[in-house]
Motif scaffolding. Structure first.
Motif, PDB file in Angstrom:
ATOM      1  N   PRO A 200       9.452  14.069 -17.012  1.00 65.36           N
ATOM      2  CA  PRO A 200       9.152  15.635 -16.675  1.00 65.36           C
ATOM      3  C   PRO A 200       8.660  16.271 -17.882  1.00 65.36           C
ATOM      4  CG  PRO A 200      11.164  14.661 -15.719  1.00 65.36           C
ATOM      5  CD  PRO A 200      10.632  13.742 -16.486  1.00 65.36           C
ATOM      6  N   LEU A 201       8.306  17.132 -17.637  1.00 58.42           N
ATOM      7  CA  LEU A 201       7.893  18.230 -19.032  1.00 58.42           C
ATOM      8  C   LEU A 201       9.049  18.760 -19.511  1.00 58.42           C
ATOM      9  CD1 LEU A 201       4.868  20.206 -18.066  1.00 58.42           C
ATOM     10  CD2 LEU A 201       5.223  18.990 -20.248  1.00 58.42           C
ATOM     11  N   ASP A 202      10.067  19.072 -18.510  1.00 56.81           N
ATOM     12  CA  ASP A 202      11.382  19.955 -19.027  1.00 56.81           C
ATOM     13  C   ASP A 202      12.269  18.738 -19.776  1.00 56.81           C
ATOM     14  OD1 ASP A 202      12.114  18.395 -16.856  1.00 56.81           O
ATOM     15  OD2 ASP A 202      13.120  20.374 -15.864  1.00 56.81           O
ATOM     16  N   ALA A 203      12.067  17.471 -19.748  1.00 58.80           N
ATOM     17  CA  ALA A 203      12.927  16.684 -20.330  1.00 58.80           C
ATOM     18  C   ALA A 203      12.367  16.391 -21.790  1.00 58.80           C
ATOM     19  CB  ALA A 203      12.921  15.335 -19.473  1.00 58.80           C
ATOM     20  N   CYS A 204      11.278  16.811 -22.114  1.00 57.06           N
ATOM     21  CA  CYS A 204      10.542  16.347 -23.508  1.00 57.06           C
ATOM     22  C   CYS A 204      11.057  17.075 -24.475  1.00 57.06           C
ATOM     23  CB  CYS A 204       9.063  16.480 -23.355  1.00 57.06           C
ATOM     24  SG  CYS A 204       8.399  15.087 -22.467  1.00 57.06           S
TER      25      CYS A 204
ATOM     26  N   LYS B 125       0.925  -1.539  -0.158  1.00 59.27           N
ATOM     27  CA  LYS B 125       0.107  -0.002  -0.056  1.00 59.27           C
ATOM     28  C   LYS B 125       0.826   1.123   0.127  1.00 59.27           C
ATOM     29  CE  LYS B 125      -3.758   2.107   2.560  1.00 59.27           C
ATOM     30  NZ  LYS B 125      -4.400   2.289   3.727  1.00 59.27           N
ATOM     31  N   LYS B 126       2.001   1.313   0.881  1.00 63.73           N
ATOM     32  CA  LYS B 126       2.875   2.451   0.808  1.00 63.73           C
ATOM     33  C   LYS B 126       3.310   2.496  -0.326  1.00 63.73           C
ATOM     34  CE  LYS B 126       4.594   3.944   4.632  1.00 63.73           C
ATOM     35  NZ  LYS B 126       5.603   3.966   5.944  1.00 63.73           N
ATOM     36  N   ALA B 127       3.966   1.325  -1.139  1.00 62.47           N
ATOM     37  CA  ALA B 127       4.741   1.526  -2.407  1.00 62.47           C
ATOM     38  C   ALA B 127       3.576   2.169  -3.396  1.00 62.47           C
ATOM     39  CB  ALA B 127       5.071   0.291  -2.810  1.00 62.47           C
ATOM     40  N   LEU B 128       2.489   1.858  -3.428  1.00 60.28           N
ATOM     41  CA  LEU B 128       1.349   2.258  -4.332  1.00 60.28           C
ATOM     42  C   LEU B 128       1.109   3.723  -4.155  1.00 60.28           C
ATOM     43  CD1 LEU B 128      -0.552   1.611  -6.734  1.00 60.28           C
ATOM     44  CD2 LEU B 128      -2.343   1.177  -4.768  1.00 60.28           C
ATOM     45  N   GLN B 129       1.052   4.221  -2.821  1.00 56.83           N
ATOM     46  CA  GLN B 129       0.966   5.576  -2.535  1.00 56.83           C
ATOM     47  C   GLN B 129       2.093   6.522  -3.035  1.00 56.83           C
ATOM     48  OE1 GLN B 129       0.289   5.228   1.810  1.00 56.83           O
ATOM     49  NE2 GLN B 129      -2.046   5.153   1.524  1.00 56.83           N
ATOM     50  N   SER B 130       3.300   5.893  -2.846  1.00 51.59           N
ATOM     51  CA  SER B 130       4.611   6.515  -3.420  1.00 51.59           C
ATOM     52  C   SER B 130       4.557   6.754  -4.810  1.00 51.59           C
ATOM     53  CB  SER B 130       5.849   5.659  -2.764  1.00 51.59           C
ATOM     54  OG  SER B 130       6.736   6.249  -3.209  1.00 51.59           O
ATOM     55  N   ARG B 131       4.271   5.628  -5.767  1.00 49.08           N
ATOM     56  CA  ARG B 131       4.099   5.815  -7.205  1.00 49.08           C
ATOM     57  C   ARG B 131       2.892   6.828  -7.590  1.00 49.08           C
ATOM     58  NH1 ARG B 131       3.193  -0.278  -7.618  1.00 49.08           N
ATOM     59  NH2 ARG B 131       5.086  -0.932  -6.971  1.00 49.08           N
ATOM     60  N   GLU B 132       2.018   6.959  -6.725  1.00 44.07           N
ATOM     61  CA  GLU B 132       1.041   7.974  -6.921  1.00 44.07           C
ATOM     62  C   GLU B 132       1.518   9.299  -6.914  1.00 44.07           C
ATOM     63  OE1 GLU B 132      -2.624   7.068  -4.850  1.00 44.07           O
ATOM     64  OE2 GLU B 132      -2.954   5.390  -5.943  1.00 44.07           O
ATOM     65  N   ARG B 133       2.142   9.621  -5.865  1.00 50.94           N
ATOM     66  CA  ARG B 133       2.907  10.899  -5.474  1.00 50.94           C
ATOM     67  C   ARG B 133       3.859  11.206  -6.391  1.00 50.94           C
ATOM     68  NH1 ARG B 133       2.936   8.862  -0.068  1.00 50.94           N
ATOM     69  NH2 ARG B 133       5.297   8.475  -0.393  1.00 50.94           N
ATOM     70  N   VAL B 134       4.688  10.379  -7.093  1.00 54.16           N
ATOM     71  CA  VAL B 134       5.777  10.592  -8.027  1.00 54.16           C
ATOM     72  C   VAL B 134       5.118  10.794  -9.201  1.00 54.16           C
ATOM     73  CG1 VAL B 134       7.340   9.469  -9.463  1.00 54.16           C
ATOM     74  CG2 VAL B 134       7.598   9.228  -6.798  1.00 54.16           C
ATOM     75  N   TYR B 135       3.924  10.121  -9.754  1.00 58.78           N
ATOM     76  CA  TYR B 135       3.229  10.435 -10.811  1.00 58.78           C
ATOM     77  C   TYR B 135       2.637  11.743 -10.767  1.00 58.78           C
ATOM     78  CZ  TYR B 135      -0.629  10.173 -14.449  1.00 58.78           C
ATOM     79  OH  TYR B 135      -1.366  10.482 -15.194  1.00 58.78           O
ATOM     80  N   ASN B 136       1.964  12.141  -9.793  1.00 57.34           N
ATOM     81  CA  ASN B 136       1.387  13.592  -9.508  1.00 57.34           C
ATOM     82  C   ASN B 136       2.473  14.649  -9.610  1.00 57.34           C
ATOM     83  OD1 ASN B 136      -1.145  12.480  -9.415  1.00 57.34           O
ATOM     84  ND2 ASN B 136      -1.229  12.593  -7.148  1.00 57.34           N
ATOM     85  N   LEU B 137       3.690  14.238  -9.247  1.00 58.77           N
ATOM     86  CA  LEU B 137       4.751  15.217  -9.370  1.00 58.77           C
ATOM     87  C   LEU B 137       5.217  15.433 -10.764  1.00 58.77           C
ATOM     88  CD1 LEU B 137       7.154  14.543  -6.252  1.00 58.77           C
ATOM     89  CD2 LEU B 137       5.831  16.642  -6.745  1.00 58.77           C
ATOM     90  N   LEU B 138       5.177  14.375 -11.724  1.00 59.76           N
ATOM     91  CA  LEU B 138       5.870  14.404 -12.752  1.00 59.76           C
ATOM     92  C   LEU B 138       4.643  14.705 -13.877  1.00 59.76           C
ATOM     93  CD1 LEU B 138       7.746  11.000 -12.980  1.00 59.76           C
ATOM     94  CD2 LEU B 138       8.750  13.466 -12.760  1.00 59.76           C
ATOM     95  N   VAL B 139       3.453  14.315 -13.864  1.00 62.19           N
ATOM     96  CA  VAL B 139       2.473  14.615 -14.914  1.00 62.19           C
ATOM     97  C   VAL B 139       1.876  15.999 -14.397  1.00 62.19           C
ATOM     98  CG1 VAL B 139       0.522  13.794 -15.870  1.00 62.19           C
ATOM     99  CG2 VAL B 139       2.210  12.029 -15.430  1.00 62.19           C
ATOM    100  N   PRO B 140       1.793  16.973 -14.978  1.00 58.71           N
ATOM    101  CA  PRO B 140       1.347  18.141 -14.600  1.00 58.71           C
ATOM    102  C   PRO B 140      -0.354  18.094 -14.524  1.00 58.71           C
ATOM    103  CG  PRO B 140       1.994  18.314 -16.761  1.00 58.71           C
ATOM    104  CD  PRO B 140       2.406  17.199 -16.289  1.00 58.71           C
ATOM    105  N   ASP B 141      -1.041  18.744 -13.657  1.00 56.59           N
ATOM    106  CA  ASP B 141      -2.624  18.936 -13.608  1.00 56.59           C
ATOM    107  C   ASP B 141      -2.801  19.765 -14.764  1.00 56.59           C
ATOM    108  OD1 ASP B 141      -5.144  18.958 -13.098  1.00 56.59           O
ATOM    109  OD2 ASP B 141      -4.776  20.062 -11.069  1.00 56.59           O
ATOM    110  N   PRO B 142      -3.725  19.364 -15.771  1.00 59.72           N
ATOM    111  CA  PRO B 142      -4.230  20.007 -17.025  1.00 59.72           C
ATOM    112  C   PRO B 142      -4.708  21.374 -16.643  1.00 59.72           C
ATOM    113  CG  PRO B 142      -4.933  17.857 -17.081  1.00 59.72           C
ATOM    114  CD  PRO B 142      -4.146  17.954 -16.017  1.00 59.72           C
ATOM    115  N   ALA B 143      -5.599  21.487 -15.466  1.00 57.55           N
ATOM    116  CA  ALA B 143      -6.290  22.715 -14.934  1.00 57.55           C
ATOM    117  C   ALA B 143      -5.120  23.783 -14.631  1.00 57.55           C
ATOM    118  CB  ALA B 143      -6.992  22.122 -13.875  1.00 57.55           C
TER     119      ALA B 143
END
Length: 189
Positions: free
Chosen positions: A90-94, A19-37
Motif C-alpha cells: 500500500p502507498l502508506d507503507a512505502c 476464476k473466483k480466486a483470480l477475480q479476488s486477486r484483481e480486486r485486491v491489486y486494484n485496492l492496493l495499486v492506485p490508479d494514476p489518473a
C-alpha cells in the motif's frame, strides 16, 4: 452420481474456484495499486537498485524516520515496508525518496511527524521492488531501502530543514489547541 459425473462436477468446481480466486486477486491489486489518473502515482517495478535520497532524524545516534519516529535505518542493512510483502505494498507503507539531493532537502514533513525537532541527516540509499513514482512531484515511494552513505549538509541547508520542521510543529500545536478549544463546552473565567 457416476464416476464420470463426479469428475465433470469436480472439474467445473475447480475452474469456478480458480476464476473466483483470480477475480479476488484483481480486486485486491486494484485496492492496493492506485490508479494514476486519480492519484498521480504510477506503479513501477524496480528490477535494478535505484539511488534515492531521504532526510531522516538523528535520535540518540540512530537514524530514525522523522515521520513515524519508529522506523530505524542502518547503513548497509535493508529496511522493508511493514505491509505488502511479496506483492504491491500500500502507498502508506512505502518509504519516500527523491532522485536529487536538493529535492530531498526541500521535503516538507507533515505537522504530526514525531521527530520534527530532532537534528536531520541526508541519507543516500538504494531502493528496489514494487514501487510508485509521482511524475508531477518527482517523489518515489519504495518498499525496500538500504542506506549506503550519509551525506554532508551545509549549515544553511540544515537551518532551512529545521526551520520548515519547526513551522510544521508549530502548526500542529496550533491545530491541537484549536481542536481542544473547539471540544470544550465552556471556558473557565
Amino acid at each position: 452420481m457416476s464416476l464420470i459425473d463426479t469428475e465433470q462436477w469436480y472439474s467445473r468446481e475447480k475452474s469456478r474456484i480458480a476464476k473466483k480466486a483470480l477475480q479476488s486477486r484483481e480486486r485486491v491489486y486494484n485496492l492496493l495499486v492506485p490508479d494514476p489518473a486519480d492519484s498521480g502515482w504510477t506503479a513501477v517495478e524496480l528490477q535494478q537498485p535505484l539511488t534515492l535520497y531521504k532526510v531522516v532524524s538523528s535520535v540518540k545516534g540512530a537514524l530514525v524516520s522523522t515521520y513515524d519516529g519508529v522506523t530505524r535505518y542502518e547503513l548497509g542493512r535493508w529496511t522493508r515496508a511493514k505491509a505488502g510483502a511479496a506483492g504491491w505494498p500500500p502507498l502508506d507503507a512505502c518509504f519516500f525518496g527523491a532522485q536529487v539531493e536538493s529535492k530531498a532537502l526541500s521535503a516538507r514533513f507533515p505537522a504530526n511527524s514525531k521527530h520534527l525537532d530532532a537534528p536531520k541527516v541526508l541519507v543516500k540509499f538504494e531502493a528496489h521492488g514494487k514501487s510508485y513514482y509521482h511524475s508531477e512531484s518527482g517523489w518515489w515511494r519504495v518498499p525496500n531501502v538500504r542506506p549506503v552513505s550519509l551525506l554532508p549538509i551545509s549549515r544553511e541547508q540544515a537551518t532551512e530543514v529545521m526551520h520548515r520542521a519547526s513551522q510544521a510543529a508549530a502548526a500542529a500545536e496550533r491545530g491541537a489547541a484549536t481542536a481542544t478549544a473547539a471540544r470544550a463546552p465552556w471556558l473557565p473565567c
